[in-house]
Scaffold this motif. Sequence first.
Motif, PDB file in Angstrom:
ATOM      1  N   ASN A 119       5.337  -9.633  26.364  1.00 48.71           N
ATOM      2  CA  ASN A 119       4.391  -9.895  25.281  1.00 48.71           C
ATOM      3  C   ASN A 119       2.950  -9.555  25.661  1.00 48.71           C
ATOM      4  N   GLN A 120       2.689  -9.257  26.908  1.00 49.52           N
ATOM      5  CA  GLN A 120       1.359  -8.806  27.310  1.00 49.52           C
ATOM      6  C   GLN A 120       1.146  -7.337  26.979  1.00 49.52           C
ATOM      7  N   GLU A 121       2.240  -6.622  26.690  1.00 49.06           N
ATOM      8  CA  GLU A 121       2.144  -5.217  26.315  1.00 49.06           C
ATOM      9  C   GLU A 121       1.778  -5.103  24.843  1.00 49.06           C
ATOM     10  N   THR A 122       0.977  -4.128  24.501  1.00 45.18           N
ATOM     11  CA  THR A 122       0.639  -3.897  23.105  1.00 45.18           C
ATOM     12  C   THR A 122       1.880  -3.479  22.335  1.00 45.18           C
ATOM     13  N   GLY A 123       2.102  -4.094  21.202  1.00 46.29           N
ATOM     14  CA  GLY A 123       3.242  -3.738  20.355  1.00 46.29           C
ATOM     15  C   GLY A 123       4.551  -4.389  20.738  1.00 46.29           C
ATOM     16  N   SER A 124       4.557  -5.256  21.734  1.00 45.93           N
ATOM     17  CA  SER A 124       5.802  -5.887  22.179  1.00 45.93           C
ATOM     18  C   SER A 124       5.889  -7.350  21.781  1.00 45.93           C
ATOM     19  N   GLU A 125       5.240  -7.730  20.719  1.00 47.05           N
ATOM     20  CA  GLU A 125       5.224  -9.132  20.330  1.00 47.05           C
ATOM     21  C   GLU A 125       6.633  -9.604  19.994  1.00 47.05           C
ATOM     22  N   ILE A 126       7.235 -10.338  20.907  1.00 40.57           N
ATOM     23  CA  ILE A 126       8.588 -10.851  20.730  1.00 40.57           C
ATOM     24  C   ILE A 126       8.470 -12.310  20.312  1.00 40.57           C
ATOM     25  N   THR A 127       9.031 -12.635  19.166  1.00 43.45           N
ATOM     26  CA  THR A 127       9.006 -14.000  18.648  1.00 43.45           C
ATOM     27  C   THR A 127      10.410 -14.564  18.701  1.00 43.45           C
ATOM     28  N   LEU A 128      10.539 -15.743  19.244  1.00 46.68           N
ATOM     29  CA  LEU A 128      11.829 -16.420  19.259  1.00 46.68           C
ATOM     30  C   LEU A 128      11.957 -17.215  17.972  1.00 46.68           C
ATOM     31  N   GLU A 129      13.066 -17.049  17.282  1.00 42.30           N
ATOM     32  CA  GLU A 129      13.304 -17.786  16.045  1.00 42.30           C
ATOM     33  C   GLU A 129      14.692 -18.411  16.078  1.00 42.30           C
ATOM     34  N   ARG A 130      14.769 -19.633  15.609  1.00 37.48           N
ATOM     35  CA  ARG A 130      16.042 -20.328  15.482  1.00 37.48           C
ATOM     36  C   ARG A 130      16.066 -21.010  14.130  1.00 37.48           C
ATOM     37  N   VAL A 131      17.218 -21.016  13.497  1.00 34.04           N
ATOM     38  CA  VAL A 131      17.394 -21.717  12.231  1.00 34.04           C
ATOM     39  C   VAL A 131      18.233 -22.959  12.534  1.00 34.04           C
ATOM     40  N   ILE A 132      17.651 -24.118  12.255  1.00 37.54           N
ATOM     41  CA  ILE A 132      18.328 -25.387  12.498  1.00 37.54           C
ATOM     42  C   ILE A 132      18.295 -26.186  11.199  1.00 37.54           C
ATOM     43  N   ASP A 133      19.461 -26.533  10.727  1.00 40.81           N
ATOM     44  CA  ASP A 133      19.587 -27.271   9.464  1.00 40.81           C
ATOM     45  C   ASP A 133      18.817 -26.601   8.338  1.00 40.81           C
ATOM     46  N   GLY A 134      18.895 -25.284   8.270  1.00 39.39           N
ATOM     47  CA  GLY A 134      18.266 -24.528   7.189  1.00 39.39           C
ATOM     48  C   GLY A 134      16.771 -24.281   7.353  1.00 39.39           C
ATOM     49  N   GLU A 135      16.168 -24.794   8.405  1.00 38.49           N
ATOM     50  CA  GLU A 135      14.743 -24.580   8.641  1.00 38.49           C
ATOM     51  C   GLU A 135      14.545 -23.646   9.825  1.00 38.49           C
ATOM     52  N   THR A 136      13.630 -22.666   9.656  1.00 39.62           N
ATOM     53  CA  THR A 136      13.370 -21.686  10.697  1.00 39.62           C
ATOM     54  C   THR A 136      12.227 -22.152  11.588  1.00 39.62           C
ATOM     55  N   TYR A 137      12.464 -22.111  12.895  1.00 36.37           N
ATOM     56  CA  TYR A 137      11.449 -22.461  13.885  1.00 36.37           C
ATOM     57  C   TYR A 137      11.108 -21.205  14.668  1.00 36.37           C
ATOM     58  N   SER A 138       9.811 -20.920  14.840  1.00 35.12           N
ATOM     59  CA  SER A 138       9.347 -19.730  15.560  1.00 35.12           C
ATOM     60  C   SER A 138       8.493 -20.149  16.744  1.00 35.12           C
ATOM     61  N   LEU A 139       8.626 -19.388  17.815  1.00 34.14           N
ATOM     62  CA  LEU A 139       7.829 -19.630  19.012  1.00 34.14           C
ATOM     63  C   LEU A 139       7.307 -18.297  19.504  1.00 34.14           C
TER      64      LEU A 139
END
Length: 139
Positions: A119-139
């Motif tokens: 993620n320190q590289e330009t253009g490599s923004e990796i976001t972790l996403e999980r859906v739990i009980d119908g709600e999406t969580y992003s980190l």
Amino acid sequence: DTLLTQTFETGDLRVRSYYSLSTDSLYNMTGHHTGNTVLFGGLSVGEIQLIAAEGYSRSGNLEMGNLYLNELLRNRYDKESWEDLMIEEQEELLKRILLERRKELIGRGIRWSDLRRLNQETGSEITLERVIDGETYSL
């Protein structure tokens, strides 16, 4: 991560070595490098091959990048289903190497440091996403 398990191709030996299919058709990680539930914390030959492949790829030496990637993958797939890759585009080769790094280093406890590095590289923004009980969580 269902997105990760979908990336495993037919003939990939890591699926049967590290995962079991649960009753709800999801994969559970059941295998480890140590043979028990303790995370493996050392360097493996596969990790060294991926480091070499990534370094060569980033420096523009695609021939050596392919060589190290194929050296790893020849031992991760059924012999009859594997054919060596020859990826000629630097971006495509790097993308495949990073995907294989993600698959190879599962259960090692180092994905977070990889994400920080990438993620320190330009253009490599990796976001972790999980859906739990119908709600999406992003980190």
